[in-house]
Scaffold this active site. Sequence first.
Site, PDB file in Angstrom:
ATOM      1  N   GLN A 102       0.795  -1.174  -0.002  1.00 39.70           N
ATOM      2  CA  GLN A 102      -0.035  -0.086   0.048  1.00 39.70           C
ATOM      3  C   GLN A 102       0.992   1.180  -0.044  1.00 39.70           C
ATOM      4  OE1 GLN A 102      -2.294   1.648   3.444  1.00 39.70           O
ATOM      5  NE2 GLN A 102      -3.967   1.180   2.343  1.00 39.70           N
ATOM      6  N   TYR A 173      -6.375  10.825   4.097  1.00 35.31           N
ATOM      7  CA  TYR A 173      -5.051  10.992   3.714  1.00 35.31           C
ATOM      8  C   TYR A 173      -5.251  11.884   2.604  1.00 35.31           C
ATOM      9  CZ  TYR A 173      -4.057   7.668   7.437  1.00 35.31           C
ATOM     10  OH  TYR A 173      -3.921   7.152   8.533  1.00 35.31           O
ATOM     11  N   ARG A 361      -7.912  -6.401  11.904  1.00 37.00           N
ATOM     12  CA  ARG A 361      -7.685  -6.832  13.440  1.00 37.00           C
ATOM     13  C   ARG A 361      -8.112  -8.223  13.615  1.00 37.00           C
ATOM     14  NH1 ARG A 361     -11.613  -1.806  15.013  1.00 37.00           N
ATOM     15  NH2 ARG A 361     -12.625  -2.496  13.323  1.00 37.00           N
ATOM     16  N   CYS A 382     -10.661 -11.659  17.939  1.00 37.94           N
ATOM     17  CA  CYS A 382     -10.604 -10.386  17.978  1.00 37.94           C
ATOM     18  C   CYS A 382     -11.619  -9.975  18.717  1.00 37.94           C
ATOM     19  CB  CYS A 382     -10.400  -9.582  16.731  1.00 37.94           C
ATOM     20  SG  CYS A 382     -10.206  -7.903  16.938  1.00 37.94           S
ATOM     21  N   CYS A 385     -11.072  -4.104  20.596  1.00 38.92           N
ATOM     22  CA  CYS A 385     -11.080  -3.419  21.692  1.00 38.92           C
ATOM     23  C   CYS A 385     -10.435  -2.144  21.197  1.00 38.92           C
ATOM     24  CB  CYS A 385     -10.464  -4.004  22.833  1.00 38.92           C
ATOM     25  SG  CYS A 385      -8.721  -4.673  22.646  1.00 38.92           S
TER      26      CYS A 385
HETATM   27  C1  LIG Z   1      -3.288  -1.182  13.994  1.00 36.58           C
HETATM   28  C2  LIG Z   1      -3.864  -0.688  12.606  1.00 36.58           C
HETATM   29  C3  LIG Z   1      -3.029  -0.059  11.571  1.00 36.58           C
HETATM   30  C4  LIG Z   1      -3.637   0.106  10.541  1.00 36.58           C
HETATM   31  N1  LIG Z   1      -3.098   0.887   9.529  1.00 36.58           N
HETATM   32  C5  LIG Z   1      -3.602   1.172   8.271  1.00 36.58           C
HETATM   33  C6  LIG Z   1      -2.766   1.293   7.043  1.00 36.58           C
HETATM   34  O1  LIG Z   1      -1.779   1.603   7.103  1.00 36.58           O
HETATM   35  N2  LIG Z   1      -3.482   1.762   6.095  1.00 36.58           N
HETATM   36  C7  LIG Z   1      -4.790   1.658   5.774  1.00 36.58           C
HETATM   37  O2  LIG Z   1      -5.155   1.585   4.708  1.00 36.58           O
HETATM   38  N3  LIG Z   1      -5.703   1.148   6.720  1.00 36.58           N
HETATM   39  C8  LIG Z   1      -5.101   0.995   7.890  1.00 36.58           C
HETATM   40  N4  LIG Z   1      -5.574   0.264   9.070  1.00 36.58           N
HETATM   41  C9  LIG Z   1      -7.265   0.074   8.888  1.00 36.58           C
HETATM   42  C10 LIG Z   1      -7.406  -1.118   8.356  1.00 36.58           C
HETATM   43  O3  LIG Z   1      -6.792  -1.736   7.268  1.00 36.58           O
HETATM   44  C11 LIG Z   1      -8.876  -1.590   8.001  1.00 36.58           C
HETATM   45  O4  LIG Z   1      -9.412  -0.738   7.076  1.00 36.58           O
HETATM   46  C12 LIG Z   1      -9.775  -1.176   9.666  1.00 36.58           C
HETATM   47  O5  LIG Z   1      -8.928  -1.838  10.507  1.00 36.58           O
HETATM   48  C13 LIG Z   1     -11.008  -2.175   9.577  1.00 36.58           C
HETATM   49  O6  LIG Z   1     -11.037  -3.448   9.265  1.00 36.58           O
HETATM   50  P1  LIG Z   1     -10.948  -4.732  10.543  1.00 36.58           P
HETATM   51  O7  LIG Z   1     -12.319  -4.339  11.020  1.00 36.58           O
HETATM   52  O8  LIG Z   1     -10.844  -5.851   9.761  1.00 36.58           O
HETATM   53  O9  LIG Z   1      -9.845  -4.158  11.547  1.00 36.58           O
HETATM   54  C14 LIG Z   1      -5.153   0.104  10.159  1.00 36.58           C
HETATM   55  C15 LIG Z   1      -5.744  -0.497  11.146  1.00 36.58           C
HETATM   56  C16 LIG Z   1      -5.361  -0.944  12.439  1.00 36.58           C
HETATM   57  C17 LIG Z   1      -5.945  -1.685  13.480  1.00 36.58           C
END
Ligand SMILES: Cc1cc2nc3c(=O)[nH]c(=O)nc-3n(C[C@H](O)[C@H](O)[C@H](O)COP(=O)(O)O)c2cc1C
Length: 422
Positions: A102, A173, A361, A382, A385
Amino acid sequence: MAQSSLFTPISIGKLELPGRLAKSATTETRCTEDGFVTDSLIEYYAQIAQGGTPLLITGNAYFDIYSKAGPRQIGADNDDKIPGLRRLAHAIHHHGSKVFMQIYHVGRQAIPRFVGRKDAVAPSAVFEPSLGVRPREITLEEIRRTISGFAEAATRCRKAGLDGIQIHAAHGYLLNEFLTPHTNRRTDEYGGSFENRLRLLLEVYRAIRQRVGQDYPIILKINGSDDLPLRKGLTPNDMVEIARRMEAEGVDAVEISAGHYESGFTFERGRWKGFFSTVTTVGMGTNLPWYHRGSARLLAPILDCGLNRIAGYSEGFNLRYSRLFKQALRIPVICVGGFIHREAMEHAISSSGCDMVSVARALIADPFLYRHMRKGVEGPQCDFCNACYARGAMWPVDCYNEEVRLHRDRMLREGMHSESHR
Ligand SMILES: Cc1cc2nc3c(=O)[nH]c(=O)nc-3n(C[C@H](O)[C@H](O)[C@H](O)COP(=O)(O)O)c2cc1C
């Protein structure tokens, strides 16, 4: 276990994947201070690949100092990064998974001094309230450098043997900021009309495509909604229109998320347990000015409560948006947001909500999630949290929920060689 929509093949451009789960981008904070790949980063990715996840998308990679948010973030800013990236690609390929990098520019959602610079840039000097940053307007010369920065970073990915790239145009961003009238008040060719606001994203895409060739997968992460009520945020219909245009340009897939920081972090809907106190004591908030940090700490319980109202957890929380993209596009639509159960992912795909699901997550908690779902084994779950997110950009990406982490570590220690993990 019977075959299901989740475990059937899919192609992104010319790249074939054996199943429909991707690891969504997660800032790793596992590189060296200057963005080189480390063993810690490789181990992290090798584990998820070992768990069978077909596609891994790296955390947001920077290409110059203004695109960067934090130390130990992954870099694609120089050719000297290529050998490390090659090592990363090998480690992931060794387990049969594919990897996309990315690439992003952080724009105004940055604490400049955290990365040793004096300011942040954005389309316009619009104040960012969550970090208390007023950026300066990016110049036309800087825009030109940004376009070539994206293109050069993508070229390095291809040279390093990564399987594709993702352009990050979501989450508020820089590329998102250009699309959105609330953050883009420019009066030149990059602001105003829909065409003008789309221009930077189009130019970034075209520059990358020209450098990497027609056959190299380029995917886009985009908001399904900006979630900026009462401000000039983009609606799902606006976003679908942008995606249509990018599809016509040749983008190979889109991943659908939502929100800016200013929206209340709706891309990270979760349970926000002690979020503000963690952020301001050990997280990125420690880099905020004392008065901003102090007030956030003082008001932490109220602010947590607010986030739980604005951005509370539900499984598949962006599905309502991705469904609209799925109706409008022919390229694969990837839906991210709160997925953890096989049934929910299968339903999302089989009900035409998306073609693939991506997960951040739930894979931090259980790197073997894909294999576990396939075998019907229950791994560490998960809790959403957001303890991982609260430490983002400061601590190595990992599960910081005591209970879940214990379960995961036990599983990794005892179960690595057991049948359920193979
Ligand atoms: C620790 C952490 C770091 C993340 N870093 C990025 C990132 O670098 N780029 C991005 O597009 N989204 C980032 N996200 C968002 C995730 O890609 C995702 O869109 C978001 O967590 C929802 O998905 P989930 O419910 O499966 O966690 C991050 C999320 C977490 C928890």
